[in-house]
Design a protein around this motif. Structure first.
Motif, PDB file in Angstrom:
ATOM      1  N   SER A  29      43.074 -52.086  10.832  1.00 57.49           N
ATOM      2  CA  SER A  29      41.901 -52.823  11.322  1.00 57.49           C
ATOM      3  C   SER A  29      41.260 -53.591  10.173  1.00 57.49           C
ATOM      4  O   SER A  29      40.961 -54.788  10.301  1.00 57.49           O
ATOM      5  CB  SER A  29      40.861 -51.867  11.925  1.00 57.49           C
ATOM      6  N   GLY A  30      41.057 -52.906   9.052  1.00 61.39           N
ATOM      7  CA  GLY A  30      40.425 -53.534   7.894  1.00 61.39           C
ATOM      8  C   GLY A  30      41.278 -54.643   7.305  1.00 61.39           C
ATOM      9  O   GLY A  30      40.784 -55.721   6.982  1.00 61.39           O
TER      10      GLY A  30
ATOM     11  N   ARG B  24      46.501 -55.404   0.480  1.00 61.68           N
ATOM     12  CA  ARG B  24      45.911 -54.489   1.460  1.00 61.68           C
ATOM     13  C   ARG B  24      46.698 -54.531   2.779  1.00 61.68           C
ATOM     14  O   ARG B  24      46.881 -53.524   3.445  1.00 61.68           O
ATOM     15  CB  ARG B  24      44.451 -54.882   1.697  1.00 61.68           C
ATOM     16  N   PHE B  25      47.151 -55.717   3.139  1.00 60.80           N
ATOM     17  CA  PHE B  25      47.897 -55.868   4.394  1.00 60.80           C
ATOM     18  C   PHE B  25      49.223 -55.111   4.342  1.00 60.80           C
ATOM     19  O   PHE B  25      49.546 -54.369   5.261  1.00 60.80           O
ATOM     20  CB  PHE B  25      48.137 -57.353   4.688  1.00 60.80           C
ATOM     21  N   THR B  55      54.221 -61.120   9.608  1.00 60.94           N
ATOM     22  CA  THR B  55      53.037 -61.007  10.487  1.00 60.94           C
ATOM     23  C   THR B  55      51.732 -61.229   9.726  1.00 60.94           C
ATOM     24  O   THR B  55      50.655 -61.105  10.305  1.00 60.94           O
ATOM     25  CB  THR B  55      52.991 -59.638  11.214  1.00 60.94           C
ATOM     26  N   PHE B  56      51.815 -61.593   8.449  1.00 57.68           N
ATOM     27  CA  PHE B  56      50.590 -61.819   7.670  1.00 57.68           C
ATOM     28  C   PHE B  56      49.685 -62.917   8.251  1.00 57.68           C
ATOM     29  O   PHE B  56      48.452 -62.806   8.158  1.00 57.68           O
ATOM     30  CB  PHE B  56      50.925 -62.125   6.203  1.00 57.68           C
ATOM     31  N   PRO B  57      50.233 -63.983   8.861  1.00 58.82           N
ATOM     32  CA  PRO B  57      49.361 -65.042   9.393  1.00 58.82           C
ATOM     33  C   PRO B  57      48.327 -64.537  10.400  1.00 58.82           C
ATOM     34  O   PRO B  57      47.400 -65.256  10.767  1.00 58.82           O
ATOM     35  CB  PRO B  57      50.345 -66.008  10.071  1.00 58.82           C
ATOM     36  N   ARG B  58      48.478 -63.298  10.847  1.00 59.11           N
ATOM     37  CA  ARG B  58      47.481 -62.639  11.710  1.00 59.11           C
ATOM     38  C   ARG B  58      46.069 -62.756  11.146  1.00 59.11           C
ATOM     39  O   ARG B  58      45.103 -62.818  11.896  1.00 59.11           O
ATOM     40  CB  ARG B  58      47.881 -61.154  11.824  1.00 59.11           C
TER      41      ARG B  58
END
Lengths: 132, 149
Positions: A29-30, B24-25, B55-58
């Motif tokens: 979420s973060g 972080r992602f 999926t980073f472009p999320r």
């Protein structure tokens, strides 16, 4: 480790994850900015008619692509198509799978999916890995 | 009510692929590979820099399609498709926008289900396409009714 280009039709990649924890979903979420509370807050999930909190579909989709991460010197994920077909709950044990479907000189196509501990597909789709 | 929105687009928004956000992602999806987070490994890779997972472009800001109102709750994510011309590079600027591609309704077991198809785009600063994304969200009848109130 084998190179991805050495895989043949019907060969597969597979990884089983640790049971899904609330902290996994709080972190996603973060990191993603998707704070829909049905993914983190029990009462909100219940209000939405769910038996408990569910993982973000994009969390599962994000996990699935890591089967290809070690191969970025050989190529990259050109197309990644996913259909969300089931919910992922806390403590579910998710297995990620990719199976070679088709190989050409310029790309390899994979059938990809994530299944839970009951063998149910929760997401399913395709990856086209473009080769350098 | 979504039919009228087909073809509408947002203005482009400048985003930066920030190193800390990538770190972080990838941690959050259990994918902290050196190609994403280790500067030296990135520098010596064929990309000359760290890259991001698909999926980073999320996380990017795609701007707002004027007049498009989505319910805060009750949406179901049906499908998600990405197409990349190349991987995204850590540190680069990406110009992002979104548009409504289609809307249709189908009879389902919970009444008439609405399917909203949105597209998202990421371009480099010269206007070359880096990626496109297509997403289908399902909006059920009860949620649509509640929004008319």
């Amino acid at each position: 480790m084998k190179q991805l280009v050495e895989l043949h039709t019907n060969d597969s990649l597979e990884v089983t994850l640790e049971p899904v924890s609330r902290m996994d979903l709080i972190k996603y979420s973060g990191a993603s900015g998707d704070f829909n509370p049905i993914h983190t807050v029990d009462e909100e999930a219940k209000k939405a008619g769910l038996p408990g909190i569910i993982a973000h579909g994009m969390w599962t989709m994000g996990n699935l692509s890591k089967l290809f991460t070690p191969y970025y010197e050989e190529g990259f994920i050109q197309d990644y198509q996913i259909r969300f077909s089931g919910m992922v709950f806390l403590q579910d044990v998710i297995t990620l799978k990719a199976e070679v479907e088709n190989i050409s000189d310029t790309f390899s196509d994979f059938k990809v999916k994530a299944v839970n501990q009951h063998g149910k597909e929760v997401i399913k789709g395709k990856i086209r890995f473009s080769k350098y | 009510m979504y039919k009228d929105m087909i073809g509408k687009q947002s203005e482009k928004v400048k985003n930066v692929v920030e190193r800390g956000m990538v770190k972080r992602f990838v941690e959050s999806i259990g994918d902290s590979h050196p190609i994403y987070v280790d500067e030296e490994v990135g520098k010596h890779s064929r990309y000359g820099a760290n890259i991001t997972p698909p999926t980073f472009p999320r996380i990017f800001d795609y701007g707002v399609v004027e007049g498009l109102h989505l319910p805060k709750k009750g949406l179901i994510h049906g499908e998600q498709n990405y197409h990349f011309e190349r991987p995204l590079l850590v540190g680069e600027e990406v110009y992002c926008y979104t548009g409504v591609k289609d809307y249709y309704e189908k009879k389902g077991k919970n009444g008439l289900m609405g399917f909203l198809v949105t597209s998202r785009y990421g371009e480099d600063k010269n206007g070359n396409l880096i990626f496109t994304e297509e997403s289908i969200v399902i909006i059920n009848e009860a949620v649509r009714e509640a929004m008319k109130v």
